[in-house]
Design an enzyme around this catalytic site. Structure first.
Site, short mmCIF file in Angstrom:
data_model
loop_
_atom_site.label_atom_id
_atom_site.label_comp_id
_atom_site.label_asym_id
_atom_site.label_seq_id
_atom_site.Cartn_x
_atom_site.Cartn_y
_atom_site.Cartn_z
N ARG A 1 -1.28 1.20 9.49
CA ARG A 1 -0.61 -0.08 9.29
C ARG A 1 -1.16 -1.04 10.33
O ARG A 1 -1.55 -0.63 11.43
CB ARG A 1 0.90 0.06 9.45
CG ARG A 1 1.56 1.01 8.45
CD ARG A 1 3.06 1.12 8.71
NE ARG A 1 3.74 1.96 7.75
CZ ARG A 1 3.93 3.28 7.90
NH1 ARG A 1 3.51 3.88 9.01
NH2 ARG A 1 4.56 3.98 6.97
N LYS B 1 6.62 4.38 11.62
CA LYS B 1 7.98 3.92 11.32
C LYS B 1 8.99 5.02 11.59
O LYS B 1 8.72 6.20 11.39
CB LYS B 1 8.08 3.50 9.85
CG LYS B 1 7.41 2.16 9.54
CD LYS B 1 7.69 1.76 8.11
CE LYS B 1 7.12 0.37 7.81
NZ LYS B 1 7.41 -0.03 6.40
N HIS C 1 -3.54 -4.91 4.85
CA HIS C 1 -2.86 -4.04 3.90
C HIS C 1 -3.79 -3.65 2.75
O HIS C 1 -3.69 -2.55 2.21
CB HIS C 1 -1.60 -4.72 3.37
CG HIS C 1 -0.48 -3.76 3.12
ND1 HIS C 1 -0.01 -2.88 4.08
CD2 HIS C 1 0.26 -3.51 2.00
CE1 HIS C 1 0.97 -2.16 3.58
NE2 HIS C 1 1.14 -2.51 2.32
N ARG D 1 -5.79 -0.79 3.87
CA ARG D 1 -4.97 0.43 3.85
C ARG D 1 -4.88 0.97 2.42
O ARG D 1 -4.99 2.17 2.18
CB ARG D 1 -3.59 0.11 4.41
CG ARG D 1 -2.57 1.25 4.38
CD ARG D 1 -1.33 0.81 5.16
NE ARG D 1 -0.13 1.53 4.83
CZ ARG D 1 0.27 2.65 5.41
NH1 ARG D 1 -0.49 3.21 6.34
NH2 ARG D 1 1.41 3.23 5.07
N HIS E 1 3.92 7.92 4.88
CA HIS E 1 4.99 7.66 3.92
C HIS E 1 6.05 8.74 4.00
O HIS E 1 5.72 9.94 3.99
CB HIS E 1 4.44 7.63 2.48
CG HIS E 1 3.65 6.41 2.16
ND1 HIS E 1 2.79 6.32 1.09
CD2 HIS E 1 3.58 5.20 2.77
CE1 HIS E 1 2.24 5.13 1.05
NE2 HIS E 1 2.70 4.42 2.06
N TYR F 1 -0.61 5.13 -6.12
CA TYR F 1 -2.07 5.17 -6.19
C TYR F 1 -2.58 5.97 -7.38
O TYR F 1 -3.75 5.85 -7.74
CB TYR F 1 -2.63 5.74 -4.88
CG TYR F 1 -2.30 4.86 -3.71
CD1 TYR F 1 -2.92 3.63 -3.54
CD2 TYR F 1 -1.34 5.23 -2.78
CE1 TYR F 1 -2.59 2.80 -2.48
CE2 TYR F 1 -1.01 4.41 -1.71
CZ TYR F 1 -1.63 3.20 -1.57
OH TYR F 1 -1.29 2.37 -0.53
#
Length: 289
Positions: free
Chosen positions: A137, A159, A227, A230, A253, A262
């Site tokens: 990120r 995160k 992004h 990424r 994730h 994806y």
């Protein structure tokens, strides 16, 4: 309002939310408090639904605002500040499933090579290589500490204060090593230091440099962002046959459903994989029994 501040402090301490998320939730709740007649403390379920319905039609934004409201009122209930929860049955709009924007492999290579035509080219090339090689990120890239570099791997604090180990290919590791050599010994703890208040290159600063690099590469700046790099990393890995769970781990994730978007990007590759790998994929369906 003091209860909003208390809620933000609570989730910051308990859940390890990012600063961007905390700022967004605080902004959402302050706006709702001002936008609802009488404010949040006297709002009914109907008031909340009416407020959300009047917002601009962008489902991802509305979903976040609804999530902030539900969390806020749940906090008030747990703290016994209110006795009824007006957001208990608040409907959260479904997020639009938009396919991610991508660059081709040729465009990625062109972007990397064009980094050499800009000021601070070694730093920029290292940052682009890391984004595309490791799927970081942009916030993880800009705030990357020197202690995170472990040879050909990066220890990323993502995160929710979760750690993950991300590999680098030889080209990215070499680009990073070259930058670290030029960077030299400094007092900064960041891989990409800056003289600004944050001590590291900012997201906006990197964004602007990347847009300039895209222009030099002959790629529309509207198609290029951290992004997008990424997304390109994940999509190109999947197209190359990488395991979806491995991609999930590298991207950080929490839910595999987030990574599964994806699978819609490379249908031809997935069809080929099915034909090559499925136990019945090699059988001639046209053969008569």
């Amino acid at each position: 309002m003091k209860y909003i501040e208390l809620y933000i402090e609570a989730i910051a301490a308990e859940r390890g939310r990012s600063e961007n998320t905390l700022a967004a939730y605080s902004s959402d709740l302050i706006a709702a408090n001002m936008g609802i007649s009488g404010g949040l403390m006297t709002a009914s379920a109907a008031d909340l639904m009416e407020y959300l319905a009047a917002l601009p039609d962008k489902s991802s934004s509305i979903a976040r605002k609804a999530s902030a409201l539900r969390g806020f009122y749940k906090f008030l209930m747990l703290e016994k500040i209110i006795s009824e929860n007006p957001a208990a049955d608040l409907e959260v709009p479904k997020r639009e499933k938009l396919l991610p924007k991508l660059l081709t492999l040729d465009e990625i290579e062109l972007l990397i090579s064009s980094a050499g035509d800009t000021r601070h080219s070694t730093r920029l090339r290292a940052m682009i290589e890391l984004l595309y090689a490791s799927g970081l990120r942009v916030s993880e890239l800009c705030t990357l500490p020197t202690t995170a570099v472990l040879g050909d791997r990066l220890l990323i604090h993502g995160k929710g204060a979760k750690e993950r180990m991300v590999p680098m290919h030889a080209g990215a590791a070499a680009a990073l090593a070259k930058w670290m050599e030029i960077r030299g010994d400094t007092d900064s703890k960041y891989v990409f230091p800056s003289n600004g208040a944050s001590g590291h290159i900012t997201r906006d600063g990197f964004f602007k440099i990347l847009k300039k690099c895209a222009t030099l590469a002959g790629i529309s700046p509207a198609r290029v962002s951290p992004h997008v790099l990424r997304h390109s990393f994940a999509s190109h890995l999947l197209a190359g046959g990488a395991n979806l769970r491995a991609i999930q781990t590298m991207l950080g994730h929490e839910d595999i459903a987030t990574t599964q978007i994806y699978t819609h990007v490379m249908p031809d590759r997935l069809i080929q994989t099915m034909e090559n790998c499925h136990p019945l994929g090699h059988k001639n369906t046209g053969t008569k029994e």
